[in-house]
Structures are given as structure tokens and as C-alpha cells.
Design a protein around this motif. Structure first.
Motif, PDB file in Angstrom:
ATOM      1  N   LEU A  79      18.440 -23.299  22.104  1.00  0.00           N
ATOM      2  CA  LEU A  79      19.008 -23.431  23.437  1.00  0.00           C
ATOM      3  C   LEU A  79      20.163 -24.424  23.401  1.00  0.00           C
ATOM      4  O   LEU A  79      19.969 -25.642  23.364  1.00  0.00           O
ATOM      5  N   GLY A  80      21.368 -23.874  23.403  1.00  0.00           N
ATOM      6  CA  GLY A  80      22.565 -24.706  23.375  1.00  0.00           C
ATOM      7  C   GLY A  80      23.553 -24.215  22.327  1.00  0.00           C
ATOM      8  O   GLY A  80      23.269 -23.319  21.527  1.00  0.00           O
ATOM      9  N   SER A  81      24.735 -24.813  22.356  1.00  0.00           N
ATOM     10  CA  SER A  81      25.778 -24.485  21.390  1.00  0.00           C
ATOM     11  C   SER A  81      25.584 -25.361  20.158  1.00  0.00           C
ATOM     12  O   SER A  81      26.147 -26.448  20.054  1.00  0.00           O
TER      13      SER A  81
ATOM     14  N   LYS B  60      24.594 -19.719  30.363  1.00  0.00           N
ATOM     15  CA  LYS B  60      24.008 -20.640  29.393  1.00  0.00           C
ATOM     16  C   LYS B  60      24.210 -20.109  27.981  1.00  0.00           C
ATOM     17  O   LYS B  60      24.100 -18.918  27.736  1.00  0.00           O
ATOM     18  N   VAL B  61      24.516 -21.013  27.069  1.00  0.00           N
ATOM     19  CA  VAL B  61      24.794 -20.635  25.691  1.00  0.00           C
ATOM     20  C   VAL B  61      23.544 -20.848  24.843  1.00  0.00           C
ATOM     21  O   VAL B  61      22.867 -21.871  24.955  1.00  0.00           O
TER      22      VAL B  61
ATOM     23  N   LEU C 118      24.356 -17.332  11.912  1.00  0.00           N
ATOM     24  CA  LEU C 118      24.265 -17.954  13.216  1.00  0.00           C
ATOM     25  C   LEU C 118      25.389 -17.442  14.102  1.00  0.00           C
ATOM     26  O   LEU C 118      26.528 -17.308  13.634  1.00  0.00           O
ATOM     27  N   ARG C 119      25.075 -17.160  15.354  1.00  0.00           N
ATOM     28  CA  ARG C 119      26.115 -16.775  16.313  1.00  0.00           C
ATOM     29  C   ARG C 119      25.692 -17.248  17.698  1.00  0.00           C
ATOM     30  O   ARG C 119      24.509 -17.325  18.008  1.00  0.00           O
ATOM     31  N   GLN C 120      26.702 -17.564  18.494  1.00  0.00           N
ATOM     32  CA  GLN C 120      26.446 -18.059  19.846  1.00  0.00           C
ATOM     33  C   GLN C 120      26.549 -16.916  20.843  1.00  0.00           C
ATOM     34  O   GLN C 120      27.436 -16.055  20.728  1.00  0.00           O
ATOM     35  N   GLU C 121      25.645 -16.927  21.834  1.00  0.00           N
ATOM     36  CA  GLU C 121      25.593 -15.869  22.832  1.00  0.00           C
ATOM     37  C   GLU C 121      25.499 -16.501  24.215  1.00  0.00           C
ATOM     38  O   GLU C 121      24.867 -17.541  24.398  1.00  0.00           O
ATOM     39  N   SER C 122      26.142 -15.851  25.166  1.00  0.00           N
ATOM     40  CA  SER C 122      26.042 -16.299  26.560  1.00  0.00           C
ATOM     41  C   SER C 122      25.941 -15.117  27.526  1.00  0.00           C
ATOM     42  O   SER C 122      25.637 -15.309  28.704  1.00  0.00           O
TER      43      SER C 122
END
Length: 210
Positions: free
Chosen positions: A106-108, A68-69, A58-62
């Protein structure tokens, strides 16, 4: 008185001049020296092993998403990606989009999604839940998600929302209903605006429907 040495006596009439077991002994000796026949071993047929499960990351992208994250989940089994997406959408109360072999939340949501995945067991066994059929007096169109429910401006009385009650925070079970009153006074809340539904349930908004 000493006995006189006698000459060798002539062979007796009727005496055997050869052994009847000599030929049999020769056969036994030859059979003992002959190599034993080789045993035929049937081939072992092995079933192909199931492919090992891929490592889920899992990794977060913006970047390139207007600030939006999103949380990208890779390594999920592709054969039931839609079923996993549906389960995560319900459990986390968020939007989920399948993009190729990846899933975008959709979201952190990396921490919450990781906890759900750890508790889900073998992801290859997840299947779509059977749809329940209800007899209704009038058919209603399927609700459309418009917001996540973290902004008070997006939530108003009379609006249809999905909330998570305090008792359901661990399981992530959502309850749908119509907003009767808004209980959060601040303009935003990271865990969702708290509301009371017309049916009396109290919880934080996870999904706002149009």
C-alpha cells in the motif's frame, strides 16, 4: 678331398614327429581373436534440479483504487509469500496484502521494495519469524492499522504509532510507542510525520494504530 654326397639319413628312432605346443598355440590364437566381453555400465541417477527462481517485477497501480497508489510485486515464490509479506510490512512500515500469487504494497514503494528484495538474497529461504511470548498483566487486543502516518491530522498525542528512527532508516526497523508530541508543523510529509514518543524516541510515523 671332396666329401661324397650321402643319401638322406633315415629318421632317428624316438624323435618327435609333431610339436606338443601346436595345439596350445592354436588355442591362444583363437582366444586372441575372440571379442572381449562387454562391460556393463551402471545407469547414472541424477537428482532433479531445483526449479529456478522466478523474475521478480514491481509496478505501481492506481486505476480503480480511488486515486490511491499500490505497488504490485509479481514473481515471488508462492510457498512462502506470507513470510515475505510480513518481512516487507515490517521493513517498509506499510500495509501489505497477498492477492493470488502477487503481493500488494500500500503506497508508492517500488524503489524501496526493490532495494529490500535485492538485499534479501534467495527469497525461497525466507521463513516466518518465531513469535516471542511475553507474560503481560493484562491481555491487549492486537493493534489495527488505520493510516500510514503521512498526514498530520491522522497523528495526535496519546495515539499508538510505529516510527522509524533516523538510525534505523537503512534497516527499516520500526519502534512502537505512544505519541508524546508532534514535531512536524506541515499538514503532510511524504516520509511521515515526525513525533516524539513518551519513551523519548524521535522518528517519523510509518503506521498509525487505532
Amino acid at each position: 678331398m671332396a666329401k661324397k654326397r650321402t643319401e638322406d639319413a633315415p629318421p632317428q628312432v624316438g624323435a618327435l614327429t609333431h610339436s606338443p605346443f601346436a595345439q596350445l598355440a592354436n588355442r591362444l590364437d583363437r582366444s586372441a581373436l575372440a571379442p572381449a566381453p562387454e562391460k556393463t555400465v551402471p545407469p547414472v541417477v541424477r537428482k532433479p534440479a531445483a526449479p529456478p527462481a522466478r523474475a521478480v517485477r514491481l509496478r505501481q497501480e492506481s486505476k480503480g483504487r480511488s486515486g490511491k497508489v499500490v505497488t504490485r510485486v509479481t514473481g515471488l515464490p508462492s510457498q512462502n509469500l506470507e513470510a515475505i509479506s510480513s518481512r516487507l510490512r515490517q521493513a517498509l512500515g506499510c500495509g501489505a496484502v497477498v492477492e493470488g500469487d502477487d503481493l500488494l504494497l500500500l503506497g508508492s514503494l517500488a524503489d524501496r521494495a526493490q532495494r529490500w528484495l535485492d538485499a534479501a538474497g534467495d527469497l525461497r529461504d525466507i521463513r516466518e519469524e518465531e513469535k516471542r511470548h511475553h507474560v503481560a498483566q493484562a491481555e491487549e487486543p492486537a493493534p489495527v492499522e488505520t493510516a500510514s502516518g503521512t498526514k498530520r491530522a491522522d497523528v495526535r498525542p496519546g495515539q499508538r504509532v510505529a516510527i522509524v528512527q533516523k538510525a534505523d532508516q537503512t534497516s527499516g526497523t520500526l519502534t512502537e510507542g505512544i505519541v508524546q508530541s508532534i514535531l512536524t508543523s506541515s499538514p503532510t510529509h511524504p516520509r511521515g510525520i515526525k513525533v516524539r514518543l513518551e519513551t523519548g524516541e524521535v522518528g517519523r510515523v510509518r503506521i498509525v494504530y487505532s
